[in-house]
Design an enzyme around this catalytic site. Structure first.
Site, PDB file in Angstrom:
ATOM      1  N   HIS A 108      31.635 -66.338  27.751  1.00  0.00           N
ATOM      2  CA  HIS A 108      31.403 -67.493  28.636  1.00  0.00           C
ATOM      3  C   HIS A 108      30.462 -68.523  28.028  1.00  0.00           C
ATOM      4  O   HIS A 108      30.050 -69.453  28.712  1.00  0.00           O
ATOM      5  CB  HIS A 108      30.815 -67.072  29.985  1.00  0.00           C
ATOM      6  CG  HIS A 108      31.472 -65.891  30.624  1.00  0.00           C
ATOM      7  ND1 HIS A 108      31.037 -64.594  30.440  1.00  0.00           N
ATOM      8  CD2 HIS A 108      32.551 -65.812  31.444  1.00  0.00           C
ATOM      9  CE1 HIS A 108      31.791 -63.759  31.136  1.00  0.00           C
ATOM     10  NE2 HIS A 108      32.731 -64.464  31.747  1.00  0.00           N
ATOM     11  N   ASP A 209      20.591 -30.525  -0.637  1.00  0.00           N
ATOM     12  CA  ASP A 209      21.610 -29.625  -1.177  1.00  0.00           C
ATOM     13  C   ASP A 209      22.103 -30.022  -2.570  1.00  0.00           C
ATOM     14  O   ASP A 209      23.040 -30.795  -2.709  1.00  0.00           O
ATOM     15  CB  ASP A 209      22.792 -29.579  -0.195  1.00  0.00           C
ATOM     16  CG  ASP A 209      23.785 -28.475  -0.545  1.00  0.00           C
ATOM     17  OD1 ASP A 209      23.824 -28.043  -1.708  1.00  0.00           O
ATOM     18  OD2 ASP A 209      24.526 -28.056   0.353  1.00  0.00           O
ATOM     19  N   HIS A 212      25.544 -27.286  -3.779  1.00  0.00           N
ATOM     20  CA  HIS A 212      26.988 -27.469  -3.671  1.00  0.00           C
ATOM     21  C   HIS A 212      27.578 -28.117  -4.919  1.00  0.00           C
ATOM     22  O   HIS A 212      28.772 -27.977  -5.181  1.00  0.00           O
ATOM     23  CB  HIS A 212      27.329 -28.341  -2.450  1.00  0.00           C
ATOM     24  CG  HIS A 212      27.106 -29.803  -2.670  1.00  0.00           C
ATOM     25  ND1 HIS A 212      25.851 -30.368  -2.726  1.00  0.00           N
ATOM     26  CD2 HIS A 212      27.979 -30.834  -2.874  1.00  0.00           C
ATOM     27  CE1 HIS A 212      25.965 -31.665  -2.942  1.00  0.00           C
ATOM     28  NE2 HIS A 212      27.237 -31.977  -3.043  1.00  0.00           N
ATOM     29  N   HIS A 217      31.786 -30.160  -6.757  1.00  0.00           N
ATOM     30  CA  HIS A 217      32.075 -31.309  -7.621  1.00  0.00           C
ATOM     31  C   HIS A 217      32.529 -30.901  -9.019  1.00  0.00           C
ATOM     32  O   HIS A 217      32.527 -31.729  -9.931  1.00  0.00           O
ATOM     33  CB  HIS A 217      30.829 -32.200  -7.743  1.00  0.00           C
ATOM     34  CG  HIS A 217      30.388 -32.809  -6.452  1.00  0.00           C
ATOM     35  ND1 HIS A 217      31.229 -33.501  -5.625  1.00  0.00           N
ATOM     36  CD2 HIS A 217      29.175 -32.830  -5.835  1.00  0.00           C
ATOM     37  CE1 HIS A 217      30.556 -33.927  -4.549  1.00  0.00           C
ATOM     38  NE2 HIS A 217      29.317 -33.520  -4.653  1.00  0.00           N
ATOM     39  N   ASP A 361      32.546 -34.195  -0.870  1.00  0.00           N
ATOM     40  CA  ASP A 361      31.528 -34.006   0.160  1.00  0.00           C
ATOM     41  C   ASP A 361      32.126 -34.128   1.556  1.00  0.00           C
ATOM     42  O   ASP A 361      31.908 -33.276   2.421  1.00  0.00           O
ATOM     43  CB  ASP A 361      30.407 -35.042  -0.014  1.00  0.00           C
ATOM     44  CG  ASP A 361      29.623 -34.823  -1.288  1.00  0.00           C
ATOM     45  OD1 ASP A 361      29.438 -33.661  -1.677  1.00  0.00           O
ATOM     46  OD2 ASP A 361      29.191 -35.825  -1.893  1.00  0.00           O
TER      47      ASP A 361
HETATM   48  S1  FES Z   1      28.408 -65.384  28.144  1.00  0.00           S
HETATM   49 FE1  FES Z   1      29.285 -64.006  29.517  1.00  0.00          FE
HETATM   50  S2  FES Z   1      29.196 -62.122  28.486  1.00  0.00           S
HETATM   51 FE2  FES Z   1      28.293 -63.502  27.146  1.00  0.00          FE
HETATM   52 FE   LIG Z   2      27.914 -33.914  -3.175  1.00  0.00          FE
END
Ligand code: FES
Ligand SMILES: [Fe+2]
Length: 442
Positions: A108, A209, A212, A217, A361
């Site tokens: 708005h 960690d 792992h 890897h 990962d």
């Molecule tokens: S102006 Fe109405 S929700 Fe932002």
């Molecule tokens: Fe990793």
């Protein structure tokens, strides 16, 4: 009223004995308490300063699930506020980043200045008479601080400074952020992707960690090795250490294995990293600039780095079962342009949505999360006992509590802190246990 009391949390996280209840990774009520207690009380990473060069430069990010706008002001300061229109709650700014003199809601048309103050309301006089603009401005993030290029925000006005919050962890973080004059800058944009896992799996792995890596890897690392290498001589480094902060942060790293970086980074980036380490040693000393390699680290709760590889990421939680990863590539500002480009590509190749190590990962974390759908699977405590009782606080070279690189000291530290933060109602309750006192029993 939070669902989980300190006594109940202690039953879920027994850090002294290295036992974790799987419930902490998938329970909706625990997650709601995390949003309320962990993510409103802790410092969270918002942006890198290099993303906010000019007045009006903004970056839209999240503090956990809350969208926030981070904006460079005319006076050079940085402000952050909820990215939510105060009229009917619409997302105020729908761009990811840019430069703006004002933010106008697309619903708005309420309009806010770059400091987050309500400035214009369409048909104000005719429709309202008058709107109290101060009353209807977006919720301000009360604390914003910059630490060596990283912009942090916190919803809790009582939070200690970022430097205090980091404690001994600052010494380790600086080896990434403060190698050369000028600090770091972000290159190549922000990569964003979704992983279906709890945020703590990711945060804990980067915190603690290294265990792992040789298993999870092994294939991308083998594929990165030079073709002429004698595989019978190849092996993972065995020398290294791990640091655990009583404030929940942690890091682990190899030592005296500078060649470790080459296959992952390529010649240009790794060569630069090694060549610039002598200059970095002038600021950081020999230990941080040259002897520590291949570090992983997490600043509690959700900011993680791989210094040397130079990825920085935030694990934004999206419910108990999902995260959005937001990842930056940071480079030394003083580095040559071709090195920055080489780093950008190296991180794409290794730790990005399509990165060959990243895939390993994420696969582990999503599989654990799927297993935890099972009722019986959720009854079996996790074992975080590696290195229990084997740490020390008198390392001659490293500050804080130190264990072996292959260990879970920092994981236990992270969960111990998690339980403290979850159980406390304010920083006044938390600080006496959190700033200064070193937790016992590893
Ligand atoms: S102006 Fe109405 S929700 Fe932002
Ligand atoms: Fe990793």
């Amino acid at each position: 009223m939070p669902a989980f009391t300190p006594a109940q949390l202690a039953a879920l996280v027994d850090a002294d004995h290295g036992l974790l209840s799987p419930r902490i990774f998938q329970d909706q009520a625990i997650y709601q308490q995390e949003l309320e207690r962990v993510f409103t009380r802790c410092w969270l990473f918002l942006a890198h300063e290099s993303q906010l060069k000019q007045p009006g430069d903004f970056f839209a990010t999240y503090m956990a699930e809350d969208p926030v706008l981070v904006v460079r002001q005319k006076d050079g300061s940085i402000k952050a506020f909820l990215n939510q229109c105060r009229h009917r709650g619409m997302r105020l700014c729908r761009a990811d980043s840019g430069n703006a003199k004002a933010f106008t809601c697309s619903y708005h048309g309420w309009s806010y200045d770059m400091g987050g103050n309500l400035a214009e309301v369409p048909f104000e006089k005719e429709a309202y008479g008058q709107v109290d603009k101060a009353r209807w401005s977006p919720r301000r993030v009360p604390r914003v601080e910059v630490y060596k290029g990283l912009v942090f925000g916190c919803w809790d006005a009582d939070v200690p400074s970022v430097t205090e919050y980091l404690g001994d962890m600052a010494w380790y973080v600086d080896m990434f952020l403060d190698r050369l004059p000028g600090g770091t800058e972000a290159v190549g944009g922000v990569h964003k992707w979704v992983i279906r896992c709890n945020w703590k799996f990711a945060a804990e792995q980067f915190c603690s960690d290294m265990y792992h890596a040789p298993f999870s890897h092994s294939s991308p690392v083998l594929a990165s090795l030079p073709p002429d290498i004698d595989l019978s001589q190849a092996g993972w480094p065995m020398q290294g250490k791990q640091f655990s902060s009583p404030l929940g942060h942690g890091t682990g790293f190899f030592m005296d294995t500078p060649e470790f970086m080459f296959p992952l980074l390529g010649e240009t980036a790794a060569g630069y990293y090694l060549q610039s380490s002598a200059a970095a040693a002038e600021r950081l000393g020999d230990m941080r600039a040259q002897r520590i390699n291949g570090a992983h680290m997490t600043v509690f709760p959700t900011l993680s780095f791989l210094p040397g590889i130079n990825t920085l990421r935030v694990w934004h939680p999206r419910g108990p079962n999902e995260i959005e990863v937001w990842a930056w590539t940071l480079v030394d500002k003083a580095a040559p342009a071709e090195v920055k480009e080489a780093y950008r590509k190296a991180v794409l190749r290794t730790f990005s949505p399509g990165g060959i190590l990243e895939q390993d990962d994420g696969e582990n974390w999503t599989e654990i999360q799927k297993v935890l759908r099972g009722h019986m699977a959720r009854q079996q405590p996790f074992n975080a006992q590696m290195g229990l009782g084997m740490d020390r606080s008198d390392d001659p070279d490293l500050p804080g509590r130190i264990g072996y690189v292959y260990g879970e000291l920092a994981a236990r530290g992270m969960y111990r802190r998690w339980a403290q933060v979850m159980g406390a109602q304010s920083w006044a309750e938390l600080a006496p246990r959190g700033l200064g006192e070193v937790a016992s029993n590893g």
